[in-house]
Design a protein around this motif. Structure first.
Motif, PDB file in Angstrom:
ATOM      1  N   TYR A  52       0.831  -1.211   0.000  1.00 35.71           N
ATOM      2  CA  TYR A  52       0.000   0.000   0.000  1.00 35.71           C
ATOM      3  C   TYR A  52       0.859   1.251   0.000  1.00 35.71           C
ATOM      4  O   TYR A  52       0.600   2.201  -0.754  1.00 35.71           O
ATOM      5  N   ALA A 120      -8.705   4.579  -1.763  1.00 37.41           N
ATOM      6  CA  ALA A 120      -9.475   3.336  -1.848  1.00 37.41           C
ATOM      7  C   ALA A 120      -8.968   2.443  -2.973  1.00 37.41           C
ATOM      8  O   ALA A 120      -8.960   1.207  -2.842  1.00 37.41           O
ATOM      9  N   ILE A 123      -5.778   0.747  -1.831  1.00 42.85           N
ATOM     10  CA  ILE A 123      -6.107  -0.290  -0.846  1.00 42.85           C
ATOM     11  C   ILE A 123      -6.642  -1.533  -1.546  1.00 42.85           C
ATOM     12  O   ILE A 123      -6.217  -2.660  -1.249  1.00 42.85           O
ATOM     13  N   ALA A 124      -7.561  -1.335  -2.491  1.00 43.96           N
ATOM     14  CA  ALA A 124      -8.145  -2.478  -3.196  1.00 43.96           C
ATOM     15  C   ALA A 124      -7.080  -3.253  -3.971  1.00 43.96           C
ATOM     16  O   ALA A 124      -7.056  -4.491  -3.946  1.00 43.96           O
ATOM     17  N   LEU A 182      -6.021   6.898   6.282  1.00 43.41           N
ATOM     18  CA  LEU A 182      -7.329   6.741   5.667  1.00 43.41           C
ATOM     19  C   LEU A 182      -8.190   7.982   5.863  1.00 43.41           C
ATOM     20  O   LEU A 182      -9.071   8.281   5.054  1.00 43.41           O
ATOM     21  N   SER A 183      -7.957   8.690   6.959  1.00 42.70           N
ATOM     22  CA  SER A 183      -8.705   9.908   7.248  1.00 42.70           C
ATOM     23  C   SER A 183      -7.828  10.832   8.084  1.00 42.70           C
ATOM     24  O   SER A 183      -7.097  10.362   8.963  1.00 42.70           O
TER      25      SER A 183
END
Length: 346
Positions: A52, A120, A123-124, A182-183
Motif C-alpha cells: 500500500y 481506496a 487499498i483495493a 485513511l482519514s
C-alpha cells in the motif's frame, strides 16, 4: 500514574488489541480448517502495509511480480496433479486462476503506477495482490502435504515465513515506510485525542468480526469451512472439497493480514520484518483462545494490547518479554488439564 495517563494507555491498548484481534482470528481460522499454525501471518501484514505504501508513492511493488511467479508455479502443480485426466475446462480454469488473474493484477499495477489515485483504489489493489499471494502460498506449500502431521505443517510454515521475509527485504529494502492515513479527521473527548485512523481501526475491526460471524453462520461456504474444521474426513465424505476449504481459509487470512497492515502503516513506520513481531502477538491471543475460540481470542487480543501499553509505560525495555510471558501460564494450565492423546490422522 494519573487518570489522564491511564486513559491514554487504555486507548493505545484498545487500538493495538484491535489489530491483534484480527490477526488472532485469522490464525484460529487457518488452524481450525487446515491444522497449519500460520507463522507467515506477519508477512501478510508487512506485504499489505508496504505494498500500500509503495503504491501510494507511485511505484510498482515487487509483491505484484511475486504473485505472478507463484501463480506460474501453482499452474505447473495443477497440471502435474491432474496429468492423468486433463480436460480443456480444467486446464482453462487453472490457467485463469493461476496465470490470468495475477497477470491482470500486475498489468493493472503497471498501468496505475506513477499516477495519483484515490486511497481506496490503492487499498483495493494491495488487497488483491496479497490475496493472490496467500492463495498461491497454500496451493504451493501446504496443499500437497495437507494430510501430514501438525509438526510437518509447522516446519513448512516456518520455511514459508523465512522465504517471504527474505522476499520482503528484496522488494522493499531495509528502510521503513509509512503510508497515507485513511482519514485526517481529529477530534477530542476531554483529555483523549482520536484520529480518523484510530476510528478506522475500531470500525474496520468490528466490521470484519461481524462479517466473519455472518459468513460462517449464514453462508454455505462458511458452513463448509466450519464442517472441515470439525472433521476433515467427515467433510470429505459428504462431498466438501477440503482442498478448496484450505484455499479459502488462506485467502481470508491473507486479506485480514493485509487489512491489518494497511491500518497500521499510517500510524507507525513498518520495515520488511516488522510484521513477524506483530503476528506473534496475534499468535499469543490465539493461543490464549486455545486456537479454537473466536470470542476468547478477541478478548485475549485486547488483553495483550492493554498489557503491552501499560508495560511500555512501566518497563519499556521489557515490554515484549512481559507480553510473551502471558502465554506461559496458559500453556501450563492446558498441559495439566488436557489428557495425553495421540494425534488424529485423516
Amino acid at each position: 500514574m494519573n487518570t489522564t495517563i491511564m486513559l491514554f494507555l487504555l486507548q493505545d491498548g484498545i487500538t493495538n488489541g484491535a489489530i491483534y484481534a484480527l490477526l488472532g482470528l485469522a490464525l484460529v481460522l487457518v488452524f481450525a480448517v487446515t491444522r497449519v499454525i500460520l507463522i507467515p501471518q506477519g508477512e501478510f501484514v508487512t506485504y499489505g502495509a508496504l505494498t500500500y505504501a509503495t503504491l501510494s508513492s507511485g511505484q510498482v511493488p515487487g509483491t505484484a511480480r511475486l504473485a505472478v511467479a507463484m501463480g506460474i508455479v501453482a499452474f505447473g502443480l495443477d497440471l502435474f496433479a491432474g496429468r492423468r485426466s486433463l480436460h480443456v475446462w480444467l486446464v482453462g480454469r487453472a490457467f485463469a486462476v493461476n496465470i490470468l488473474l495475477p497477470a491482470t493484477i500486475l498489468a493493472l499495477t503497471y498501468t496505475l503506477a506513477g499516477r495519483q489515485h484515490p486511497i481506496a483504489l490503492n487499498i483495493a489493489l494491495s488487497l488483491l495482490i496479497v490475496a493472490a499471494i496467500g492463495l498461491f502460498l497454500y496451493r504451493i506449500a501446504f496443499q500437497p502435504i495437507a494430510h501430514t502431521s501438525v509438526l510437518v505443517l509447522l516446519i513448512a510454515s516456518v520455511g514459508c515465513h523465512l522465504a517471504l521475509q527474505g522476499f520482503g527485504l528484496v522488494f522493499f529494502g531495509a528502510e521503513g515506510q509509512r503510508g497515507p492515513a485513511l482519514s485526517n479527521a481529529v477530534f477530542t473527548v476531554d483529555p483523549l485525542r482520536f484520529t480518523g485512523q484510530s476510528i478506522a481501526v475500531y470500525a474496520i475491526t468490528l466490521a470484519l468480526i461481524a462479517g466473519l460471524w455472518l459468513f460462517f453462520g449464514f453462508t454455505l461456504t462458511g458452513k463448509a469451512l466450519r464442517a472441515t474444521a470439525v472433521n476433515r474426513l467427515g467433510a470429505r465424505l459428504v462431498g466438501i472439497r477440503t482442498a478448496l476449504s484450505g484455499q479459502i481459509a488462506f485467502l481470508l487470512a491473507s486479506v485480514i493480514g493485509a487489512i491489518s497492515g494497511i491500518l497500521i502503516v499510517p500510524i507507525t513506520t513498518l520495515y520488511y520484518d516488522t510484521g513477524f513481531l506483530i503476528g506473534l502477538k496475534g499468535f499469543v491471543a490465539a493461543i490464549i483462545g486455545g486456537l479454537v475460540s473466536y470470542p476468547l481470542t478477541a478478548a485475549a487480543a485486547l488483553l495483550v494490547g492493554g498489557v503491552e501499553a501499560f508495560s511500555s509505560f512501566y518497563a519499556s525495555n521489557f515490554k515484549e518479554v512481559i507480553v510473551f510471558t502471558l502465554i506461559l501460564p496458559v500453556l501450563l494450565l492446558r498441559s495439566l488439564a488436557a489428557p495425553a492423546v495421540e494425534e488424529e490422522k485423516d
